[in-house]
Design a protein around this motif. Structure first.
Motif, PDB file in Angstrom:
ATOM      1  N   SER A 248       0.839  -1.200   0.000  1.00  0.00           N
ATOM      2  CA  SER A 248       0.000   0.000   0.000  1.00  0.00           C
ATOM      3  C   SER A 248       0.875   1.251   0.000  1.00  0.00           C
ATOM      4  O   SER A 248       1.750   1.400   0.857  1.00  0.00           O
ATOM      5  N   ILE A 249       0.636   2.135  -0.949  1.00  0.00           N
ATOM      6  CA  ILE A 249       1.377   3.399  -1.000  1.00  0.00           C
ATOM      7  C   ILE A 249       1.160   4.194   0.283  1.00  0.00           C
ATOM      8  O   ILE A 249       2.103   4.725   0.877  1.00  0.00           O
ATOM      9  N   GLU A 250      -0.080   4.247   0.738  1.00  0.00           N
ATOM     10  CA  GLU A 250      -0.406   5.050   1.925  1.00  0.00           C
ATOM     11  C   GLU A 250       0.261   4.501   3.184  1.00  0.00           C
ATOM     12  O   GLU A 250       0.787   5.270   4.006  1.00  0.00           O
ATOM     13  N   LYS A 251       0.285   3.189   3.346  1.00  0.00           N
ATOM     14  CA  LYS A 251       0.883   2.615   4.550  1.00  0.00           C
ATOM     15  C   LYS A 251       2.395   2.806   4.564  1.00  0.00           C
ATOM     16  O   LYS A 251       2.991   3.095   5.607  1.00  0.00           O
ATOM     17  N   LEU A 252       3.025   2.640   3.414  1.00  0.00           N
ATOM     18  CA  LEU A 252       4.473   2.802   3.347  1.00  0.00           C
ATOM     19  C   LEU A 252       4.904   4.261   3.471  1.00  0.00           C
ATOM     20  O   LEU A 252       6.037   4.546   3.849  1.00  0.00           O
ATOM     21  N   SER A 253       3.995   5.174   3.126  1.00  0.00           N
ATOM     22  CA  SER A 253       4.354   6.600   3.180  1.00  0.00           C
ATOM     23  C   SER A 253       3.835   7.297   4.434  1.00  0.00           C
ATOM     24  O   SER A 253       3.935   8.518   4.556  1.00  0.00           O
ATOM     25  N   ALA A 254       3.297   6.524   5.390  1.00  0.00           N
ATOM     26  CA  ALA A 254       2.693   7.126   6.584  1.00  0.00           C
ATOM     27  C   ALA A 254       3.693   7.986   7.349  1.00  0.00           C
ATOM     28  O   ALA A 254       3.340   9.045   7.880  1.00  0.00           O
ATOM     29  N   ALA A 256       5.922   9.786   6.184  1.00  0.00           N
ATOM     30  CA  ALA A 256       6.250  11.011   5.443  1.00  0.00           C
ATOM     31  C   ALA A 256       5.142  12.044   5.506  1.00  0.00           C
ATOM     32  O   ALA A 256       5.297  13.161   5.000  1.00  0.00           O
ATOM     33  N   GLN A 257       4.025  11.703   6.130  1.00  0.00           N
ATOM     34  CA  GLN A 257       2.887  12.615   6.208  1.00  0.00           C
ATOM     35  C   GLN A 257       3.302  13.940   6.845  1.00  0.00           C
ATOM     36  O   GLN A 257       3.907  13.957   7.921  1.00  0.00           O
ATOM     37  N   GLY A 258       2.981  15.044   6.194  1.00  0.00           N
ATOM     38  CA  GLY A 258       3.255  16.362   6.734  1.00  0.00           C
ATOM     39  C   GLY A 258       4.669  16.854   6.529  1.00  0.00           C
ATOM     40  O   GLY A 258       4.963  18.017   6.846  1.00  0.00           O
ATOM     41  N   HIS A 265       4.402  11.196  -2.142  1.00  0.00           N
ATOM     42  CA  HIS A 265       4.224  10.036  -1.273  1.00  0.00           C
ATOM     43  C   HIS A 265       4.484   8.725  -2.006  1.00  0.00           C
ATOM     44  O   HIS A 265       5.059   7.786  -1.423  1.00  0.00           O
ATOM     45  N   ALA A 266       4.069   8.610  -3.261  1.00  0.00           N
ATOM     46  CA  ALA A 266       4.299   7.366  -4.009  1.00  0.00           C
ATOM     47  C   ALA A 266       5.788   7.131  -4.231  1.00  0.00           C
ATOM     48  O   ALA A 266       6.257   5.991  -4.175  1.00  0.00           O
ATOM     49  N   ALA A 267       6.526   8.200  -4.468  1.00  0.00           N
ATOM     50  CA  ALA A 267       7.982   8.072  -4.649  1.00  0.00           C
ATOM     51  C   ALA A 267       8.623   7.621  -3.344  1.00  0.00           C
ATOM     52  O   ALA A 267       9.507   6.746  -3.330  1.00  0.00           O
ATOM     53  N   PHE A 268       8.212   8.226  -2.221  1.00  0.00           N
ATOM     54  CA  PHE A 268       8.735   7.830  -0.917  1.00  0.00           C
ATOM     55  C   PHE A 268       8.434   6.356  -0.658  1.00  0.00           C
ATOM     56  O   PHE A 268       9.317   5.587  -0.245  1.00  0.00           O
ATOM     57  N   ALA A 269       7.186   5.948  -0.896  1.00  0.00           N
ATOM     58  CA  ALA A 269       6.783   4.563  -0.638  1.00  0.00           C
ATOM     59  C   ALA A 269       7.581   3.584  -1.488  1.00  0.00           C
ATOM     60  O   ALA A 269       7.982   2.516  -1.010  1.00  0.00           O
ATOM     61  N   THR A 270       7.822   3.947  -2.742  1.00  0.00           N
ATOM     62  CA  THR A 270       8.580   3.065  -3.632  1.00  0.00           C
ATOM     63  C   THR A 270      10.007   2.871  -3.136  1.00  0.00           C
ATOM     64  O   THR A 270      10.509   1.743  -3.044  1.00  0.00           O
ATOM     65  N   CYS A 271      10.669   3.955  -2.811  1.00  0.00           N
ATOM     66  CA  CYS A 271      12.047   3.868  -2.317  1.00  0.00           C
ATOM     67  C   CYS A 271      12.098   3.134  -0.977  1.00  0.00           C
ATOM     68  O   CYS A 271      13.049   2.386  -0.705  1.00  0.00           O
ATOM     69  N   ARG A 272      11.069   3.325  -0.147  1.00  0.00           N
ATOM     70  CA  ARG A 272      10.995   2.624   1.136  1.00  0.00           C
ATOM     71  C   ARG A 272      10.828   1.127   0.902  1.00  0.00           C
ATOM     72  O   ARG A 272      11.465   0.306   1.584  1.00  0.00           O
ATOM     73  N   LEU A 280      16.996   9.150   4.714  1.00  0.00           N
ATOM     74  CA  LEU A 280      17.728   9.533   3.498  1.00  0.00           C
ATOM     75  C   LEU A 280      16.766   9.839   2.353  1.00  0.00           C
ATOM     76  O   LEU A 280      17.017  10.741   1.547  1.00  0.00           O
ATOM     77  N   ILE A 281      15.668   9.090   2.280  1.00  0.00           N
ATOM     78  CA  ILE A 281      14.666   9.339   1.232  1.00  0.00           C
ATOM     79  C   ILE A 281      14.060  10.729   1.431  1.00  0.00           C
ATOM     80  O   ILE A 281      13.948  11.518   0.483  1.00  0.00           O
ATOM     81  N   LEU A 282      13.668  11.035   2.669  1.00  0.00           N
ATOM     82  CA  LEU A 282      13.057  12.337   2.955  1.00  0.00           C
ATOM     83  C   LEU A 282      14.025  13.475   2.680  1.00  0.00           C
ATOM     84  O   LEU A 282      13.642  14.502   2.119  1.00  0.00           O
TER      85      LEU A 282
END
Length: 457
Positions: A248-254, A256-258, A265-272, A280-282
């Motif tokens: 889930s994109i949303e669960k993996l990017s939680a 990064a919220q805010g 968020h999708a890019a963050f989730a993918t790298c995560r 490092l991603i942030l």
């Protein structure tokens, strides 16, 4: 080999394909329904290198002549002349059938909106971590350009890049999937579906056929798949893959919220999902400059921020973009060509907008204006030129300057562009030029007013 470029296009794909085959000594013919004047100087460059041109028509004899047809994604696969082609490829199929493809980790991205930003942001993160990464696909980088680079590297016994980030439109997926029937589909390290909304229904028979093309990108050849949480269960049923492979994109990017925009968020989730540390991603994403024509900051004039969101070609994209600036009065410039979509998603942005300025087009006249009248909302236009639209939108901000300082003028059309512009990038470029001209005039006016003031000395 005899190669036919079927549809030259205006984003550089036809040029890259022709240049690739000409430089390798193949016979190349380019056919397009448009004229030399419409297709531009690049066509003349290719003609000088030996390419044959057939313009204003497509001929059966040219298809019969060709050993290979390179089809522009905008040309429907059902085109009757293509039924007699010996072999049809697109740039992505050509690149992904390269014998060395297994040496590169592939990240494949599609979605109704957000795919270009996601692809570019992922590449930015990987590069910031010291991983050589190449982009290609729908953002305007041809697979033939990448294939040329790889072959040059191979000739020098040089390494290929560590990662290849591929952005696929639904049309590209369709052409790629059909062409790869005769080739081994390579493994994808990660495949991402950023979002799914109705789109291109002027080309597809319905939403189901549009979804089917998107789904072709996913399957057992993907190590990890990321999708929006709202469609995760449906996605697993359609693609028939184990639940552990679908994230889930949303669960993996939680986490990064805010801290970063929702569009990243999708890019963050993918790298995560690929195992990189969140911190490092942030850090990398906070330095990401964004992508032209996608919520692109142009400039600020007298506390009015101008945003170029010309790549928002469906109503849902307008909703998303307006939500990013919800705390400010938004003067919305929208409208254009119909893609057989409904306008009702625009109701909320229209209701919240400080003003609405319309560009002309079939979607504007047949869908947007009736909706605005039904909602009893005022609007300006529709206008035939970007100059008129920008001028009027600016005037609307001036009317409010005494009440509100910080405002936004945003071009977020929610429609295609073809009746008034070459494509959505031309539309965005014209917006940016008009805004910069407006800025120059305002600076000149301020300087003149300053010079007219009496000296205090």
């Amino acid at each position: 080999m005899r190669v036919l470029i079927f549809g030259f296009g205006v984003h550089g794909g036809g040029y890259a394909a022709a240049e690739y085959f000409l430089s390798r000594g193949h016979d190349v013919c380019i056919t397009d329904l448009r004229s030399r004047e419409e297709l531009g100087y690049e066509l003349e460059t290719l003609a000088s290198k030996g390419s044959r041109l057939v313009l204003g028509e497509h001929r059966p004899d040219d298809v019969a002549w060709a050993d290979l047809v390179v089809k522009n994604p905008a040309v429907p696969a059902s085109h009757p002349l293509l039924l007699k082609a010996k072999n049809i490829m697109n740039d992505m199929a050509w690149l992904l059938s390269n014998p060395k493809i297994d040496e590169v980790k592939i990240i494949a991205i599609t979605g109704t909106k957000g795919k270009t930003t996601t692809a570019s942001a992922i590449a930015h993160v990987l590069e910031s971590m010291g991983k050589e990464t190449q982009l290609c696909g729908n953002m305007g980088i041809s697979g033939f350009t990448v294939a040329d680079d790889w072959e040059r590297r191979q000739a020098k016994a040089a390494h290929l890049p560590s990662y290849l980030v591929c952005e696929f439109s639904s049309w590209q997926i369709h052409d790629w999937f059909v062409a790869m029937a005769h080739h081994k589909i390579p493994r994808f390290t990660t495949a991402v579906l950023t979002s799914f909304f109705p789109d291109h229904l002027n080309r597809y028979t319905g939403l189901e056929s549009y979804r089917k093309d998107k789904m072709h990108l996913f399957g057992p050849h993907c190590d990890i798949m990321l999708v929006p949480e709202t469609i995760r269960k449906t996605f697993m049923r359609e693609v028939s893959v184990p639940a552990k492979n679908v994230k889930s994109i949303e669960k993996l990017s939680a986490t990064a919220q805010g801290t970063i925009p929702t569009s990243l968020h999708a890019a963050f989730a993918t790298c995560r999902a690929m195992g990189f540390p969140p911190s490092l991603i942030l850090e990398a994403l906070k330095n990401f400059k964004g992508v032209p024509h996608r919520q692109e900051y142009v400039c600020t004039v007298a506390s009015v921020m101008f945003i170029n969101d010309s790549a928002a070609t469906i109503p849902e994209a307008v909703v998303f973009s307006c939500s990013s600036f919800a705390s400010l009065p938004i003067h919305l410039v929208c409208g254009g060509t119909d893609k057989n979509l409904e306008a009702h998603s625009l109701a909320e942005p229209f209701r919240q907008a400080a003003s609405i300025t319309l560009l002309d087009g079939s979607f504007t006249r047949e869908k947007i204006i009736p909706l605005l009248r039904e909602m009893n909302l005022e609007f300006s236009g529709p206008f035939q030129t970007m100059h008129e639209a920008v001028t009027v939108a600016w005037e609307k901000t001036v009317d409010r300057l005494g009440h509100t300082r910080n405002q936004v003028v945003m071009l977020s059309p929610g429609a295609a562009s073809f009746e008034l512009f070459k494509h959505e990038f031309d539309r965005g470029d014209q917006f940016c030029r008009e805004v910069q001209e407006l800025r120059k005039k305002e600076i000149t006016s301020e300087n003149e007013q300053s010079s007219d003031r009496p000296s205090t000395h």
